[in-house]
Design a protein around this motif. Structure first.
Motif, PDB file in Angstrom:
ATOM      1  N   HIS A  31      -4.429   0.636  -2.456  1.00 46.87           N
ATOM      2  CA  HIS A  31      -4.003  -0.904  -2.516  1.00 46.87           C
ATOM      3  C   HIS A  31      -4.175  -1.624  -3.621  1.00 46.87           C
ATOM      4  O   HIS A  31      -5.359  -1.104  -4.330  1.00 46.87           O
ATOM      5  CB  HIS A  31      -4.807  -1.712  -1.409  1.00 46.87           C
ATOM      6  CG  HIS A  31      -4.947  -1.105   0.131  1.00 46.87           C
ATOM      7  ND1 HIS A  31      -4.070  -1.435   0.977  1.00 46.87           N
ATOM      8  CD2 HIS A  31      -5.434   0.006   0.447  1.00 46.87           C
ATOM      9  CE1 HIS A  31      -4.032  -0.858   2.056  1.00 46.87           C
ATOM     10  NE2 HIS A  31      -5.199  -0.002   1.798  1.00 46.87           N
ATOM     11  N   LYS A  58       0.934  -1.237  -0.042  1.00 45.87           N
ATOM     12  CA  LYS A  58       0.002   0.060   0.122  1.00 45.87           C
ATOM     13  C   LYS A  58       0.870   1.102   0.001  1.00 45.87           C
ATOM     14  O   LYS A  58       1.944   1.285   0.451  1.00 45.87           O
ATOM     15  CB  LYS A  58      -0.840  -0.058   1.205  1.00 45.87           C
ATOM     16  CG  LYS A  58      -0.182   0.206   2.528  1.00 45.87           C
ATOM     17  CD  LYS A  58      -1.289  -0.120   3.566  1.00 45.87           C
ATOM     18  CE  LYS A  58      -0.557   0.162   5.257  1.00 45.87           C
ATOM     19  NZ  LYS A  58      -1.379   0.078   6.270  1.00 45.87           N
ATOM     20  N   TYR A  95      -4.841   5.341   1.931  1.00 46.84           N
ATOM     21  CA  TYR A  95      -3.707   4.296   1.241  1.00 46.84           C
ATOM     22  C   TYR A  95      -4.538   3.564  -0.062  1.00 46.84           C
ATOM     23  O   TYR A  95      -5.773   3.541   0.012  1.00 46.84           O
ATOM     24  CB  TYR A  95      -3.427   3.476   2.534  1.00 46.84           C
ATOM     25  CG  TYR A  95      -2.654   3.862   3.370  1.00 46.84           C
ATOM     26  CD1 TYR A  95      -1.414   4.002   3.355  1.00 46.84           C
ATOM     27  CD2 TYR A  95      -2.949   4.111   4.606  1.00 46.84           C
ATOM     28  CE1 TYR A  95      -0.428   4.323   4.215  1.00 46.84           C
ATOM     29  CE2 TYR A  95      -2.444   4.559   5.537  1.00 46.84           C
ATOM     30  CZ  TYR A  95      -0.863   4.737   5.306  1.00 46.84           C
ATOM     31  OH  TYR A  95      -0.193   5.125   6.594  1.00 46.84           O
TER      32      TYR A  95
END
Length: 109
Positions: free
Chosen positions: A72, A30, A70
């Motif tokens: 991902h 991430k 974040y």
């Protein structure tokens, strides 16, 4: 029909080398949009647009921890992509086998 539209979004997102580079970065783990922007010679806004497109294609997803967001990699989507590519691989492999048989005079008759 929905599957075709979904694949259109996926392959459009994959058509840009910058977005593929972003996916490569995210395959390692991430990262925030800022961290992604630091790895490329473009503005934060430009990276944000690429990230949004990747997110709309379900190739990535975001999570929030406190005030930090974040990005991902969505590894599950690759199963669908692999199935699609595998289907085309089988199709063309069979067609090439038929062509080889035809060229060699072995047309099954």
């Amino acid at each position: 029909m929905e599957s075709k539209k979904r694949l259109d979004h996926i392959f459009f997102a994959l058509s840009d080398s910058r977005r593929r580079d972003i996916l490569e970065e995210l395959s390692e783990g991430k990262k925030t949009v800022g961290q992604l922007a630091d790895n490329f010679d473009v503005t934060l806004g430009a990276i944000s647009k690429h990230v949004k497109l990747l997110e709309n294609a379900d190739l990535i997803y975001k999570s929030k921890r406190g005030r930090t967001v974040y990005c991902h990699m969505n590894f599950d989507i690759w199963k669908e992509v692999a199935m699609y590519i595998g289907m085309h691989k089988r199709f063309w492999s069979n067609r090439l086998d038929e062509l080889e048989n035809y060229i060699n005079g072995d047309d099954g008759a």
